[in-house]
Design a protein around this motif. Structure first.
Motif, mmCIF file in Angstrom:
data_model
loop_
_atom_site.group_PDB
_atom_site.id
_atom_site.type_symbol
_atom_site.label_atom_id
_atom_site.label_comp_id
_atom_site.label_asym_id
_atom_site.label_seq_id
_atom_site.Cartn_x
_atom_site.Cartn_y
_atom_site.Cartn_z
ATOM 1 N N PHE A 138 9.917 20.517 31.942
ATOM 2 C CA PHE A 138 11.209 20.710 31.292
ATOM 3 C C PHE A 138 12.376 20.367 32.214
ATOM 4 O O PHE A 138 13.539 20.603 31.870
ATOM 5 C CB PHE A 138 11.339 22.163 30.815
ATOM 6 N N ALA A 139 12.075 19.786 33.370
ATOM 7 C CA ALA A 139 13.086 19.582 34.404
ATOM 8 C C ALA A 139 14.303 18.822 33.906
ATOM 9 O O ALA A 139 15.449 19.162 34.245
ATOM 10 C CB ALA A 139 12.465 18.859 35.599
ATOM 11 N N ASP A 140 14.101 17.787 33.085
ATOM 12 C CA ASP A 140 15.232 16.970 32.647
ATOM 13 C C ASP A 140 15.920 17.532 31.404
ATOM 14 O O ASP A 140 16.836 16.908 30.864
ATOM 15 C CB ASP A 140 14.790 15.531 32.400
ATOM 16 N N GLN A 141 15.491 18.715 30.957
ATOM 17 C CA GLN A 141 16.099 19.338 29.778
ATOM 18 C C GLN A 141 16.876 20.606 30.124
ATOM 19 O O GLN A 141 17.364 21.298 29.235
ATOM 20 C CB GLN A 141 15.008 19.702 28.760
ATOM 21 N N PHE A 152 12.456 31.125 27.854
ATOM 22 C CA PHE A 152 12.092 32.231 26.964
ATOM 23 C C PHE A 152 13.069 32.288 25.784
ATOM 24 O O PHE A 152 12.662 32.467 24.628
ATOM 25 C CB PHE A 152 12.129 33.559 27.718
ATOM 26 N N ASP A 153 14.358 32.139 26.073
ATOM 27 C CA ASP A 153 15.357 32.162 25.001
ATOM 28 C C ASP A 153 15.149 30.997 24.032
ATOM 29 O O ASP A 153 15.249 31.168 22.808
ATOM 30 C CB ASP A 153 16.765 32.105 25.587
ATOM 31 N N GLY A 185 1.349 33.838 25.676
ATOM 32 C CA GLY A 185 0.873 32.768 26.545
ATOM 33 C C GLY A 185 1.849 31.603 26.592
ATOM 34 O O GLY A 185 2.536 31.293 25.607
ATOM 35 N N TRP A 186 1.906 30.945 27.740
ATOM 36 C CA TRP A 186 2.857 29.863 27.949
ATOM 37 C C TRP A 186 2.622 28.705 26.984
ATOM 38 O O TRP A 186 3.579 28.122 26.468
ATOM 39 C CB TRP A 186 2.792 29.391 29.392
ATOM 40 N N ARG A 223 6.259 26.508 20.520
ATOM 41 C CA ARG A 223 7.444 26.954 19.779
ATOM 42 C C ARG A 223 8.652 26.102 20.139
ATOM 43 O O ARG A 223 9.424 25.668 19.255
ATOM 44 C CB ARG A 223 7.770 28.403 20.112
ATOM 45 N N MET A 224 8.833 25.838 21.438
ATOM 46 C CA MET A 224 9.994 25.066 21.871
ATOM 47 C C MET A 224 9.937 23.643 21.350
ATOM 48 O O MET A 224 10.969 23.018 21.089
ATOM 49 C CB MET A 224 10.074 25.066 23.400
ATOM 50 N N ARG A 225 8.740 23.130 21.201
ATOM 51 C CA ARG A 225 8.598 21.746 20.747
ATOM 52 C C ARG A 225 8.476 21.644 19.235
ATOM 53 O O ARG A 225 8.244 20.565 18.703
ATOM 54 C CB ARG A 225 7.386 21.120 21.440
#
Length: 278
Positions: A14-17, A107-108, A267-268, A274-276
């Motif tokens: 997620f570094a570039d986001q 998380f948010d 779990g991650w 969810r984020m995607r």
């Protein structure tokens, strides 16, 4: 690999986001003698905050003297977070705070809010016959554990604290944890390079609770190493929290105590889905 490398590897995709670093917030040096001066807060541009303990050695004084706030503003958050795995001293502390701020941001984004903590002793539920280990000397909690009828062994880095107490012993020897079936640990072991050794010494523990405001990291790789609960501080009013921290005042009303257990954490991978939008 170390926990730090495993933790950062989960964040790296997620570094570039990520939002950039906005500011570093430090308590005043005169607050260092109280719990109000134990943590710094690294803030991202979206308001996400990550905490890290600053009373190891003279970390707080060095950070205050160096005034790194201006140079950190606008920095790539992941670049700073990588210092947690590669640096020592103040840079390691800042890296850990940045990684925790990234965790809060993600998380948010995933809509994940950890549950409230149900007690102040990490759910270890001390009972007569239990052999409880404590890493870091939480004196009021020690008295509660002994009052419940459990045998208590406290492991501390500070040699001047070692000795017999009323009903328990404080030692610098981590091997004393070998027979403990329940362990309560400060989250400071995530910063002082003792995590792996402490976990290795706790092979008999059925419950291993890690608690403290610095426990704001992803829990997956701690759970994989035997931790069963991670209890941290979930900041609910970032602006008020920062104001209190900077003034050396208490900030507990701006953050609630949370507890993530291995059994209730999604779990991650599920949070990433969810984020995607999967």
């Amino acid at each position: 690999m170390s926990f730090a490398h495993d933790y950062l590897n989960r964040l790296t995709p997620f570094a570039d986001q990520l939002p950039k670093v906005k500011a570093l917030h430090l308590p005043p040096l005169e607050a260092a003698g109280s719990k109000n001066g134990e943590f710094c807060a690294l803030e991202l541009e979206d308001g996400s905050l990550g905490l890290a303990y600053v009373l190891l050695d003279d970390t707080l004084k060095k950070l205050i003297d160096a005034s790194p706030g201006q140079s950190l503003a606008g920095m790539d958050a992941m670049e700073l977070a990588r210092q947690y795995a590669t640096a020592q001293g103040t840079l390691k502390t800042l890296g850990f705070a940045a990684a925790n701020a990234i965790t809060r941001h993600l998380f948010d984004r995933a809509g994940y809010v950890p549950p409230d903590s149900q007690d102040s002793i990490g759910g270890i539920d001390p009972q007569a016959g239990d052999r409880v280990g404590m890493i870091g000397y939480f004196c009021p909690l020690a008295d509660r554990i002994v009052a419940a009828g459990a045998t208590l062994t406290v492991v501390e880095l500070k040699a001047d604290l070692a000795g017999n107490r009323d009903g328990y012993v404080v030692t610098t020897d981590a091997s004393a944890l070998a027979q403990c079936n329940k362990v309560l640990s400060t989250s400071t072991i995530l910063l002082n390079d003792t995590l792996e050794a402490i976990l290795a010494a706790c092979g008999s523990a059925r419950r291993f609770a890690m608690i403290g405001p610095g426990a704001g990291c992803l829990p997956d790789d701690l759970f994989a190493r035997g931790v069963t609960l991670m209890g941290g501080s979930w900041i609910e009013d970032s602006a008020a929290f920062v104001d209190a921290l900077l003034s050396g005042e208490g900030w507990s009303k701006m953050a609630r105590k949370s507890a993530i257990t291995a059994s209730d954490y999604p779990g991650w991978d599920a949070l990433v889905a969810r984020m995607r939008g999967a």
